[in-house]
Design a protein around this motif. Structure first.
Motif, mmCIF file in Angstrom:
data_model
loop_
_atom_site.group_PDB
_atom_site.id
_atom_site.type_symbol
_atom_site.label_atom_id
_atom_site.label_comp_id
_atom_site.label_asym_id
_atom_site.label_seq_id
_atom_site.Cartn_x
_atom_site.Cartn_y
_atom_site.Cartn_z
ATOM 1 N N GLY A 137 0.809 -1.213 0.000
ATOM 2 C CA GLY A 137 0.000 0.000 0.000
ATOM 3 C C GLY A 137 0.839 1.258 0.000
ATOM 4 N N THR A 138 0.414 2.224 0.804
ATOM 5 C CA THR A 138 1.201 3.453 0.971
ATOM 6 C C THR A 138 2.196 3.310 2.121
ATOM 7 O OG1 THR A 138 -0.337 4.457 2.567
ATOM 8 C CG2 THR A 138 -0.793 4.830 0.222
ATOM 9 N N PHE A 143 -5.305 3.538 4.843
ATOM 10 C CA PHE A 143 -5.342 3.838 3.412
ATOM 11 C C PHE A 143 -5.455 2.535 2.636
ATOM 12 C CE2 PHE A 143 -3.348 7.619 5.147
ATOM 13 C CZ PHE A 143 -3.943 8.643 4.426
ATOM 14 N N THR A 144 -6.332 2.520 1.644
ATOM 15 C CA THR A 144 -6.554 1.310 0.870
ATOM 16 C C THR A 144 -5.543 1.180 -0.265
ATOM 17 O OG1 THR A 144 -8.005 2.381 -0.735
ATOM 18 C CG2 THR A 144 -9.036 1.546 1.295
ATOM 19 N N THR A 145 -5.545 0.007 -0.899
ATOM 20 C CA THR A 145 -4.679 -0.160 -2.071
ATOM 21 C C THR A 145 -5.209 0.632 -3.265
ATOM 22 O OG1 THR A 145 -5.814 -2.264 -2.540
ATOM 23 C CG2 THR A 145 -3.690 -2.383 -1.414
ATOM 24 N N ASP A 146 -6.485 0.991 -3.284
ATOM 25 C CA ASP A 146 -6.987 1.911 -4.311
ATOM 26 C C ASP A 146 -6.274 3.253 -4.205
ATOM 27 O OD1 ASP A 146 -8.786 0.171 -5.463
ATOM 28 O OD2 ASP A 146 -10.540 0.972 -4.413
ATOM 29 N N THR A 147 -6.174 3.756 -2.988
ATOM 30 C CA THR A 147 -5.470 5.030 -2.770
ATOM 31 C C THR A 147 -4.000 4.884 -3.108
ATOM 32 O OG1 THR A 147 -7.053 5.629 -1.039
ATOM 33 C CG2 THR A 147 -4.983 6.837 -1.088
ATOM 34 N N ALA A 148 -3.392 3.751 -2.721
ATOM 35 C CA ALA A 148 -1.980 3.511 -3.038
ATOM 36 C C ALA A 148 -1.754 3.500 -4.544
ATOM 37 C CB ALA A 148 -1.522 2.179 -2.431
ATOM 38 N N ALA A 149 -2.659 2.856 -5.282
ATOM 39 C CA ALA A 149 -2.518 2.798 -6.738
ATOM 40 C C ALA A 149 -2.601 4.195 -7.348
ATOM 41 C CB ALA A 149 -3.596 1.897 -7.331
ATOM 42 N N THR A 150 -3.523 5.016 -6.845
ATOM 43 C CA THR A 150 -3.681 6.367 -7.376
ATOM 44 C C THR A 150 -2.472 7.233 -7.024
ATOM 45 O OG1 THR A 150 -6.051 6.082 -7.024
ATOM 46 C CG2 THR A 150 -5.294 8.291 -7.560
ATOM 47 N N LEU A 151 -1.975 7.083 -5.806
ATOM 48 C CA LEU A 151 -0.793 7.825 -5.381
ATOM 49 C C LEU A 151 0.412 7.463 -6.249
ATOM 50 C CD1 LEU A 151 0.792 9.600 -3.340
ATOM 51 C CD2 LEU A 151 1.074 7.534 -1.941
#
Length: 241
Positions: A137-138, A143-151
């Protein structure tokens, strides 16, 4: 444009759930499914596209569910991050069986199995046509892996996020339960948030919106789907401004 001239995208982020690696099993990894997805990635890699990946961990452990069962949330989230590393290593192995140089880059330091996240080094891997799988993740709970992917997609200057799902786009309701479900060809970030369309969590959608990063939702279960969308064919939904 990519080197082959076959796609409008030069560098993309592929986000898939951990559950996508389960196949028809109830838990864990299904090696034939991992291999099938790796072959899908190879078809896009062969087009000259630079590929980042983020894989969830829900097939092994989901922090939010652990927290709901009484586990301390931060601990549960770190366990979920470790699950994503296991999935990333499995995908790395499958890709390297196909002779694609792959790097697992972890937000949590574990030098024996993955590289630490250093942005400039990761960009260099992409320039050398290596697939970069961003794991853990981040590196932060909540924080989700969706957020990590976007980051990571923003940090790597990706031109789009490709969200691989079990359906061929974004619908106004679950198409598996409702025969009259309507599929969107294009939908705005704000509409996704207002209508709770479930593309990604709200933090990820807001981060994509603020950086004008389109999200392409497509079916990962359809053979050739990932390549087809990049080549301008196939069915998908684009989330955009």
């Amino acid at each position: 444009m990519a080197d082959t001239g076959k796609t409008a995208y030069k560098r993309v982020m592929l986000k898939i759930s951990g559950e996508a690696l389960m196949g028809n099993t109830a838990f864990g990894l299904h090696p034939p499914t991992v291999q099938r997805i790796a072959k899908e990635v190879k078809t896009v890699h062969d087009m000259g596209v630079e590929i980042c990946m983020v894989i969830g961990g829900g097939n092994i452990f989901r922090g939010l569910q652990g927290s709901a069962q009484g586990m301390e949330r931060t601990t549960a989230d770190y366990m979920g991050m470790l699950a994503t590393v296991m999935n990333a290593l499995a995908m790395q192995s499958a890709l390297e069986e196909l002779n694609i140089h792959t790097r697992v880059i972890s937000a949590i330091t574990m030098n024996e199995v993955a590289e630490p996240y250093i942005r400039r080094r990761a960009v260099r891997h992409l320039e050398k046509k290596r697939v970069c799988i961003f794991a853990a993740g981040t590196g932060n709970p909540y924080f989700t892996t969706d957020t990590a992917a976007t980051l990571r997609a923003n940090e790597m200057n990706c031109e789009a996020i490709f969200k691989g799902t079990k359906v061929d786009g974004v619908y106004d309701k679950d198409p598996a339960k409702h025969a009259d479900a309507k599929r969107y060809d294009r939908v705005s970030y704000d509409e996704v948030l207002q209508k709770h369309l479930g593309v990604m969590d709200a933090s990820a959608i807001a981060l994509a919106r603020d950086n004008h990063l389109p999200i392409v939702v497509f079916s990962l279960d359809e053979p050739g789907g990932f390549r087809g969308i990049l080549a301008g064919t196939g069915t998908s939904t684009v989330v955009h401004d």
